[in-house]
Design a protein around this motif. Structure first.
Motif, mmCIF file in Angstrom:
data_model
loop_
_atom_site.group_PDB
_atom_site.id
_atom_site.type_symbol
_atom_site.label_atom_id
_atom_site.label_comp_id
_atom_site.label_asym_id
_atom_site.label_seq_id
_atom_site.Cartn_x
_atom_site.Cartn_y
_atom_site.Cartn_z
ATOM 1 N N CYS A 147 0.817 -1.280 -0.122
ATOM 2 C CA CYS A 147 -0.014 -0.068 0.037
ATOM 3 C C CYS A 147 1.017 1.060 0.174
ATOM 4 O O CYS A 147 0.468 2.202 -0.530
ATOM 5 C CB CYS A 147 -1.007 -0.019 1.142
ATOM 6 S SG CYS A 147 -2.422 -1.275 1.389
ATOM 7 N N LEU A 152 -0.895 4.622 -0.916
ATOM 8 C CA LEU A 152 -2.146 4.217 -0.349
ATOM 9 C C LEU A 152 -2.242 4.147 1.237
ATOM 10 O O LEU A 152 -2.904 3.459 1.618
ATOM 11 C CB LEU A 152 -3.028 3.051 -0.967
ATOM 12 C CG LEU A 152 -3.002 3.389 -2.542
ATOM 13 C CD1 LEU A 152 -3.784 2.115 -3.478
ATOM 14 C CD2 LEU A 152 -4.104 4.457 -2.979
ATOM 15 N N ARG A 184 -3.094 -4.034 -7.158
ATOM 16 C CA ARG A 184 -3.786 -2.985 -7.263
ATOM 17 C C ARG A 184 -4.333 -2.827 -8.397
ATOM 18 O O ARG A 184 -3.832 -3.206 -9.766
ATOM 19 C CB ARG A 184 -2.831 -1.830 -7.163
ATOM 20 C CG ARG A 184 -3.522 -0.539 -7.515
ATOM 21 C CD ARG A 184 -2.598 0.816 -7.394
ATOM 22 N NE ARG A 184 -3.393 2.001 -7.775
ATOM 23 C CZ ARG A 184 -2.991 3.130 -7.468
ATOM 24 N NH1 ARG A 184 -1.925 3.397 -6.648
ATOM 25 N NH2 ARG A 184 -3.850 4.421 -7.773
ATOM 26 N N LEU A 246 -10.427 2.349 -3.700
ATOM 27 C CA LEU A 246 -9.572 3.720 -3.379
ATOM 28 C C LEU A 246 -10.160 4.768 -3.280
ATOM 29 O O LEU A 246 -11.336 4.921 -3.644
ATOM 30 C CB LEU A 246 -8.570 3.689 -4.646
ATOM 31 C CG LEU A 246 -7.653 2.496 -5.465
ATOM 32 C CD1 LEU A 246 -7.081 2.910 -6.622
ATOM 33 C CD2 LEU A 246 -6.914 2.057 -4.356
#
Length: 248
Positions: A147, A152, A184, A246
């Protein structure tokens, strides 16, 4: 015409799944085959190789299923390669009709070399785990690194909890070696855990007052945090996955 048959071989070390087909690829058989290939893709292999040397195809339309699955859905998909001898009718048809949409190689070895030589995608993080009490912690570290590499950070905490619960469930209930893959996609991240036990997940067991009891507590946590989740039963185990959208 001979009914279509298939054999699926998964190499978790190389990350390659091979599907060997034999028989006639008709419209009816395509209906049976498509879910098999989708289940293979659910495991997020590095590459999916489909061998067509023993397949007869009446129409190029039948080969379109491979192009659809390769390009279906947005995001980063595992590479799909078809293997078909160039001197065979199926090989010639594949090269004429879909080679601009999906890779068509002369041999399985050629396809394997392409998968092995391809740069590892920064959008796919994978680790092999044993059925150990240390495995949930290793899953959390993998997800944290993934991440943050994707910038993220806002999803790290929720993603780590989901991954930890998926792995904990696999360790407790499957008790087999397992693989965790974090990918992702366009608009989401996806965490998938693949074990080698056939028993499918069971929904959370709630009392009349809504309190959780018995098995299924981990799945209830996943349901509460994930944007979506599901599982796929396989001939040699299962894959359980969860997705997080997201942030806008």
């Amino acid at each position: 015409m001979n009914a279509l048959t298939w054999q699926v071989a998964r190499d978790f070390t190389s990350g390659i799944t091979q599907v060997r087909l034999a028989g006639a690829l008709t419209d009816t058989e395509l209906v049976r085959l498509a879910p098999v290939l989708r289940r293979c893709l659910v495991e997020e292999p590095l590459g999916l190789i489909v061998e067509l040397d023993d397949v007869t195809v009446a129409s190029p339309i039948g080969l379109r299923v491979f192009a659809i699955l390769q390009g279906g859905g947005a995001g980063h998909r595992p590479a799909m390669h078809l293997s078909a001898r160039p001197d065979s009718p199926t090989g010639q048809l594949a090269r004429r009709s879909i080679s601009d949409l999906v890779s068509v190689q002369e041999t399985v070895s050629d396809a394997v070399k392409l998968v092995e030589a391809a740069p590892r995608s920064p959008y796919r993080w994978h680790e092999y785990l044993t059925p150990s009490s240390y495995s949930p912690g290793r899953a959390r570290r993998l997800i944290d690194e993934a991440c943050r590499s994707w910038q993220l950070g806002a999803l790290v905490d929720e993603a780590m909890v989901i991954g930890s619960e998926l792995v904990s469930n696999a360790v407790e209930h499957a008790g087999t070696e397992l693989d965790i893959t974090t990918t992702r996609l366009a608009g989401a991240i996806r965490i998938s855990v693949r074990d080698r036990a056939p028993e499918l997940p069971k929904p959370a067991d709630r009392s009349v007052h809504g309190n959780l009891r018995g098995r299924g507590r981990g799945l209830a946590i996943i349901e509460a945090l994930a944007s979506d989740w599901g599982y796929a039963g396989l001939s040699d185990g299962k894959a359980v996955w969860a997705a997080l959208r997201l942030p806008d």
